[in-house]
Design an enzyme around this catalytic site. Structure first.
Site, PDB file in Angstrom:
ATOM      1  N   LYS A 146       3.021  -0.516  27.874  1.00  0.00           N
ATOM      2  CA  LYS A 146       2.292   0.030  26.739  1.00  0.00           C
ATOM      3  C   LYS A 146       0.838   0.301  27.134  1.00  0.00           C
ATOM      4  O   LYS A 146       0.406  -0.253  28.138  1.00  0.00           O
ATOM      5  CB  LYS A 146       2.382  -0.902  25.549  1.00  0.00           C
ATOM      6  N   ASP A 175       8.074  -3.788  25.665  1.00  0.00           N
ATOM      7  CA  ASP A 175       7.294  -4.359  24.565  1.00  0.00           C
ATOM      8  C   ASP A 175       7.489  -5.853  24.720  1.00  0.00           C
ATOM      9  O   ASP A 175       8.573  -6.379  24.439  1.00  0.00           O
ATOM     10  CB  ASP A 175       7.820  -3.875  23.216  1.00  0.00           C
ATOM     11  N   HIS A 176       6.477  -6.549  25.220  1.00  0.00           N
ATOM     12  CA  HIS A 176       6.743  -7.927  25.643  1.00  0.00           C
ATOM     13  C   HIS A 176       7.108  -8.840  24.473  1.00  0.00           C
ATOM     14  O   HIS A 176       7.701  -9.896  24.673  1.00  0.00           O
ATOM     15  CB  HIS A 176       5.596  -8.483  26.495  1.00  0.00           C
ATOM     16  N   LYS A 180      10.280 -12.242  23.812  1.00  0.00           N
ATOM     17  CA  LYS A 180      10.060 -13.608  23.316  1.00  0.00           C
ATOM     18  C   LYS A 180      11.347 -14.124  22.678  1.00  0.00           C
ATOM     19  O   LYS A 180      11.941 -13.443  21.848  1.00  0.00           O
ATOM     20  CB  LYS A 180       8.921 -13.625  22.283  1.00  0.00           C
ATOM     21  N   GLU A 214      -4.976 -13.991  16.559  1.00  0.00           N
ATOM     22  CA  GLU A 214      -5.402 -14.488  17.866  1.00  0.00           C
ATOM     23  C   GLU A 214      -6.791 -15.070  17.708  1.00  0.00           C
ATOM     24  O   GLU A 214      -7.619 -14.509  16.983  1.00  0.00           O
ATOM     25  CB  GLU A 214      -5.477 -13.341  18.872  1.00  0.00           C
ATOM     26  N   HIS A 238       4.245  -4.151  18.834  1.00  0.00           N
ATOM     27  CA  HIS A 238       4.798  -5.498  18.677  1.00  0.00           C
ATOM     28  C   HIS A 238       5.188  -5.807  17.226  1.00  0.00           C
ATOM     29  O   HIS A 238       6.273  -6.318  16.956  1.00  0.00           O
ATOM     30  CB  HIS A 238       3.780  -6.548  19.129  1.00  0.00           C
TER      31      HIS A 238
END
Ligand code: BG6
Length: 500
Positions: A146, A175-176, A180, A214, A238
Site C-alpha cells: 500500500k 493489506d497487513h 492479523k 494509535e 485496513h
C-alpha cells in the site's frame, strides 16, 4: 525466490526480513529459498546480508544461536539496479536465472514491490519485457504494497497498468490487517458459530463501532503522511477491510474467490455520501496539537518533521455511514482512526438493541445494552457484556463480562501479519489479499469524503496529543451516546486516559 524491489528501504528490515526469519526458524520455508534484494543502492551480497540480517535491530532474536542466523543469511543476495528502476532488467533477469539454477527454485518467483507507488507500473512493465511475468516454467507473483492509489481514479489506472503486464490472479495487493489473526477470526466468529450469526442483522444490532487508535504520532514519516492523511493511510484500506468482514454475507465456501466476492458485495453496499450537507454531518476530521503527556512535551502535527506548517492533512478521521442492503438497513456504523490517542487499540464493538419489552423497572439504563467486543489488538480476544441480577431483594441489574483471550491459547504461536501473508503468497492463496474490484469499491466510498474535505467547506478541528480526539468527537454519535474509549486491556472499563 522472493525478489524485493526497494530492498534497502525500511519495510524490508522492519517487517519482511524478521517475518522471513520467523518462518525460517519455524521450518516453514523451503530448504532452497532465495531472497534477492533489488534497489538503487550499491551493495554487495555481503553488505546486504549484514544490513538486513546481522545488524538488523528489528530481527527479533528467537534464537541466540549465531549459526542459525548465518544459515539464514546464506539465502540472501543483492542486485544493484543502477540509477533507476526503468532500465531494461537484463542483468536482473540473468541473476534470477543463475540463482534459480544454483538453488533449484523451480522458476517460482515472487516479486515484492516495496518502492514508492509511482514505480509499481514501471517495474511491472520492465519485468514483463524481460519475460519475468511468464509462467510457462514456474509461477510468477507480484505483491504490491500500500498505498494502492491515491484516489479512485489513480487506483483504477494502477489496476489497469499492472494488469497489462500481469494477470489479476498473479497480483497480490497486501493489506497487513488481513494478516492479523484477530481480523481473520471475524470470519470464524461469524461463520463457525451458530450463536452470533442469527443476531447479526438490523433486527438485533443497534449500531456498530470500530476504533483504531494509535498513541504514536507520525514520527519520521511526516513527508509521506502529509500527502496521505488518516483516511487514505488507514481507513480506505485496513478499516474498510474490517468493515467488509463485519458486513459481508456468508460466503459459499472458504475459497479465496468466494470470500472475496462477498467482501466486494459488502463494500459496494456502503451508502456513498455525495451531498455536502450529509458529508458535513457524517464526517469529522482533526489534527493533533502540541501537549504534555506525562513529562514529555509532544509536538503538534504541524510541527512534525516533513509536515507543512500550514498542513490541512487529518490525523483523526471519524465517519458515520449506513449500509444499503437487506441485513443492515438503518444500522449506523461509526468508524474512527487516529494518531496520538491515549493508547494503541483496535476493536470492533457490536452494540445490540435493548430487549423489545422492558420488564425490570429498576435497571440502570447504561448497564442494559449488550455488547460484543472483538479486540483486534492488543490483548487480543473477545468480550461479551451482558446484564446480571445484583444479589438481594428486587431486580437490580448490573453489567457482567464474559471474555476470551488469545493469550490463553499458550500452545499456539500467533504468526505476525507479514509472516502469514508471505507464506500465503508462496502457497498461492490470495484469500487475504485485496482484489482489484475490492480496492476500487473502497475508493468509491472514500473519494467523495476526500473531495469534500479538500473543498475548503469542511472544518478541521484540533485535539491535544494524547486525548481521544476533538472535543466534539461525540457529536457524530449524537442521540446514541459516546464513543467507547477503551484501555489497553480488553476488560478495562472505558474512558481510558493517561495522567502521568
Ligand atoms: C500502516 C500505516 O499501514 O499501519 C501506519 O501506514 C500505521 O500509519 C500502521 O501506523 C498501523 O499498523 P498496526 O499493525 O501497528 O496497527
Amino acid at each position: 525466490m522472493l525478489v524485493i524491489f526497494g530492498a534497502s528501504g525500511d519495510l524490508t528490515a522492519r517487517k519482511l526480513v524478521p517475518s522471513l526469519f520467523n518462518l525460517f526458524i519455524d521450518g516453514q520455508l523451503p530448504d532452497q529459498f532465495v531472497v534477492l534484494g533489488a534497489s538503487r543502492s550499491n551493495l554487495s551480497d555481503l553488505e546486504f546480508r549484514n544490513r538486513v540480517v546481522f545488524e538488523n535491530t528489528f530481527l527479533k532474536e528467537k534464537t541466540t544461536d549465531q549459526t542459525t542466523k548465518e544459515d539464514f543469511a546464506k539465502h540472501f543476495y543483492y542486485e544493484d539496479l543502477g540509477s533507476d528502476y526503468n532500465s531494461p532488467y537484463v542483468s536482473l533477469s540473468e541473476r534470477i536465472k543463475a540463482l534459480n539454477e544454483l538453488h533449484k527454485t523451480n522458476d517460482n518467483v515472487i516479486f515484492y514491490l516495496s518502492t514508492p507507488p509511482s514505480l509499481y507500473e514501471t517495474i511491472a512493465k520492465n519485468l514483463c519485457e524481460a519475460g519475468l511475468s511468464e509462467q510457462e516454467k514456474g509461477w510468477k507473483r507480484l505483491i504490491v504494497e500500500k498505498p494502492f492509489g491515491y484516489s479512485l481514479e489513480t487506483a483504477k489506472n494502477l489496476n489497469k497498468g499492472l494488469q497489462q503486464y500481469f494477470d489479476e490472479k498473479q497480483i497480490y495487493r497486501i493489506d497487513h490487517y488481513l494478516g492479523k489473526e484477530t481480523v481473520q477470526n471475524l470470519l470464524v466468529t461469524r461463520f463457525a458459530n451458530s450463536i452470533f450469526e442469527p443476531l447479526w442483522n438490523r433486527n438485533y444490532i443497534h449500531h456498530v463501532e470500530i476504533t483504531n487508535a494509535e498513541s504514536v504520532g507520525v514520527g519520521k514519516r511526516g513527508g509521506y503522511y502529509d500527502t496521505s492523511g488518516a483516511l487514505r493511510d488507514m481507513f480506505q484500506n485496513h478499516l474498510l477491510q474490517i468493515v467488509s468482514l463485519v458486513v459481508m454475507e456468508p460466503p459459499i465456501s472458504d475459497s479465496p474467490e468466494d470470500i472475496r466476492n462477498e467482501k466486494v458485495k459488502a463494500l459496494k453496499s456502503l451508502r456513498i455520501m455525495k451531498d455536502d450537507n450529509i458529508l458535513a454531518e457524517n464526517t469529522l476530521r482533526a489534527q493533533y496539537t502540541s501537549s504534555f503527556v506525562g513529562n514529555e512535551q509532544l509536538k503538534g502535527y504541524r510541527e512534525e518533521e516533513g509536515v507543512d506548517p500550514k498542513s490541512e492533512t487529518e490525523t483523526y478521521a471519524a465517519i458515520k455511514f449506513f449500509v444499503d442492503n437487506w441485513r443492515w438497513q438503518d444500522v449506523p456504523f461509526y468508524v474512527r482512526t487516529a494518531k496520538r490517542m491515549p493508547t494503541k487499540v483496535t476493536e470492533v464493538v457490536i452494540h445490540f438493541k435493548t430487549p423489545h419489552h422492558q420488564i425490570f423497572q429498576r435497571s440502570d439504563v447504561n448497564h442494559k445494552e449488550n455488547k460484543l467486543i472483538i479486540r483486534i489488538q492488543p490483548d487480543e480476544g473477545i468480550l461479551i457484556k451482558f446484564g446480571v441480577k445484583v444479589p438481594g431483594q428486587g431486580f437490580l441489574v448490573d453489567r457482567a463480562n464474559l471474555d476470551f483471550s488469545y493469550s490463553s491459547l499458550t500452545e499456539s504461536h500467533i504468526m505476525e501479519a507479514y509472516e502469514r501473508l508471505l507464506l500465503d503468497a508462496m502457497q498461492g492463496d490470495a484469500t487475504l489479499y485485496a482484489r482489484a474490484d475490492e480496492v476500487e469499491a473502497a475508493w468509491e466510498f472514500v473519494d467523495p469524503i476526500l473531495q469534500f474535505w479538500s473543498s475548503g467547506d469542511a472544518r478541521m478541528y484540533g485535539y491535544p496529543a494524547g486525548v481521544w480526539g476533538p472535543k466534539n468527537a461525540d457529536e457524530l454519535i449524537d442521540g446514541i451516546g459516546f464513543w467507547r474509549n477503551p484501555g489497553p486491556n480488553l476488560t478495562d472499563d472505558t474512558d481510558f486516559c493517561v495522567i502521568c
